[in-house]
Design a protein around this motif. Structure first.
Motif, PDB file in Angstrom:
ATOM      1  N   GLY A   2       0.781  -1.225   0.000  1.00 15.60           N
ATOM      2  CA  GLY A   2       0.000   0.000   0.000  1.00 15.60           C
ATOM      3  C   GLY A   2       0.812   1.273   0.000  1.00 15.60           C
ATOM      4  N   SER A  32      -0.029  -6.396  -5.556  1.00 15.76           N
ATOM      5  CA  SER A  32      -0.791  -5.332  -4.921  1.00 15.76           C
ATOM      6  C   SER A  32      -0.231  -3.967  -5.345  1.00 15.76           C
ATOM      7  CB  SER A  32      -0.793  -5.529  -3.402  1.00 15.76           C
ATOM      8  OG  SER A  32      -1.720  -4.669  -2.784  1.00 15.76           O
ATOM      9  N   VAL A  74      -2.871  -3.284  -7.856  1.00 16.94           N
ATOM     10  CA  VAL A  74      -3.523  -1.981  -7.833  1.00 16.94           C
ATOM     11  C   VAL A  74      -3.341  -1.369  -9.219  1.00 16.94           C
ATOM     12  CG1 VAL A  74      -3.439   0.351  -6.867  1.00 16.94           C
ATOM     13  CG2 VAL A  74      -3.129  -1.628  -5.364  1.00 16.94           C
ATOM     14  N   HIS A 133      -8.020   1.141  -4.898  1.00 14.34           N
ATOM     15  CA  HIS A 133      -7.550   0.995  -3.517  1.00 14.34           C
ATOM     16  C   HIS A 133      -7.086   2.390  -3.113  1.00 14.34           C
ATOM     17  CE1 HIS A 133      -4.602  -0.024  -0.287  1.00 14.34           C
ATOM     18  NE2 HIS A 133      -5.616  -0.787   0.067  1.00 14.34           N
ATOM     19  N   SER A 168      -9.957  -6.044  -0.863  1.00 12.56           N
ATOM     20  CA  SER A 168      -9.073  -4.897  -0.642  1.00 12.56           C
ATOM     21  C   SER A 168      -8.744  -4.189  -1.951  1.00 12.56           C
ATOM     22  CB  SER A 168      -7.784  -5.352   0.049  1.00 12.56           C
ATOM     23  OG  SER A 168      -8.050  -5.848   1.336  1.00 12.56           O
ATOM     24  N   VAL A 169      -8.272  -4.958  -2.906  1.00 14.73           N
ATOM     25  CA  VAL A 169      -8.048  -4.454  -4.267  1.00 14.73           C
ATOM     26  C   VAL A 169      -9.011  -5.219  -5.164  1.00 14.73           C
ATOM     27  CG1 VAL A 169      -6.409  -4.201  -6.160  1.00 14.73           C
ATOM     28  CG2 VAL A 169      -5.638  -3.882  -3.797  1.00 14.73           C
ATOM     29  N   HIS A 227      -7.031 -10.911  -0.151  1.00 12.02           N
ATOM     30  CA  HIS A 227      -5.965 -10.119  -0.761  1.00 12.02           C
ATOM     31  C   HIS A 227      -4.607 -10.464  -0.138  1.00 12.02           C
ATOM     32  CE1 HIS A 227      -4.222  -6.748  -2.884  1.00 12.02           C
ATOM     33  NE2 HIS A 227      -3.667  -6.326  -1.757  1.00 12.02           N
TER      34      HIS A 227
END
Length: 280
Positions: A53, A122, A166, A174, A216-217, A246
């Motif tokens: 993230g 991610s 992402v 996200h 989440s994504v 995720h």
């Protein structure tokens, strides 16, 4: 095995960016070479961008992935890019630097310079896909020419491996990743880093996987990306596993978290599918 950490040192201030207090790094997982006993393998190399993230590095998406790549006959490096509060395009520049670094060492490391794949999971998938879709933009061209001493083709990945990436800054974003990546420039650059809009005929081929249950994504991130690849006639292989949260990494015990979370062993099939994709 050559297992070493190299710091990435760029003229950040000259590029209009803040110099990170902790350098981005490249950690190598390069198989030993025995030229007196073996012919060169001319191995593929996988540049791995862990997720997190844009505020940490997931331990499930670094060394564990690199070791699996070694097992499959590839060399690997783990690229730990700058995190918040260091903002875009810091990570794009660092990714381009990393591609040049590994290509410069290709002969030394028994690596095929024409088979270097950038992999991301991610938010790391966003970093990887940024370079994959932006390598020939004015931003990267200028950086490559003026700061790396090469043309932009030299930092182009030959392919991309994206795990639950992402991608979009739109409806299915996200959001926290983009807030952290863009900082005070959130409104200025938000559309620029919605990567389904960045795909072109020059985007590398892709191997992509996701899970249907990712809350989440959302799955729409990879769906939007493959639709853009299809529209631009870029070959891809895309797998959606029905179960799994995720951030699964390998999905095995090797990449579980406490309490056997992130354990979804059926998704481990992505590694074998990826190896077959590489053969093709």
């Amino acid at each position: 095995m050559l297992h070493q950490v190299y710091e990435i040192n760029l003229p950040y201030e000259e590029l209009g960016l803040k110099t990170p207090d902790k350098p981005a790094t490249i950690t190598t997982y390069i198989k030993d070479i025995f030229p007196n006993d073996q012919d060169p393998f001319n191995r593929p190399l996988i540049v791995i961008c862990p997720g997190g993230g844009y505020n940490h590095y997931s331990p499930r998406e670094g060394e564990a992935i690199a070791v699996k790549m070694l097992e499959m006959g590839f060399n690997a490096v783990v690229f730990r890019y700058s995190l918040m509060p260091y903002v875009y395009p810091t990570q794009v520049y660092e990714a381009a630097y990393t591609m040049k670094f590994v290509r410069d060492h290709a002969a030394e490391w028994d690596v095929n310079p024409d088979n270097i794949i950038i992999a991301g999971f991610s938010a790391g998938g966003h970093v990887a896909a940024c370079l994959g879709t932006m390598w020939n933009t004015d931003l990267v061209k200028s950086f490559a020419n003026n700061n790396l001493g090469c043309d932009c083709e030299y930092v182009k990945p030959n392919g991309m491996l994206l795990g639950y990436p992402v991608i979009t800054s739109g409806e299915f974003a996200h959001r926290a990743s983009f807030v952290r990546m863009l900082g005070d420039n959130y409104e200025k650059y938000l559309k620029d880093v919605s990567l389904e809009e960045r795909v072109s005929k020059d985007t590398p081929e892709c191997f992509i996987w996701h899970t249907f249950e990712d809350n989440s994504v959302p799955l729409e991130n990879s769906l939007l990306f493959v639709q853009a690849l299809r529209k631009n006639n870029i070959p891809f292989e895309y797998h959606v596993f029905p179960k799994g949260c995720h951030g699964l990494g390998l999905g095995t015990k090797e990449t579980t978290t406490k309490g056997m979370n992130h354990y979804q062993p059926e998704v481990f099939a992505w590694t074998e599918l990826f190896a077959k994709w590489m053969e093709r």
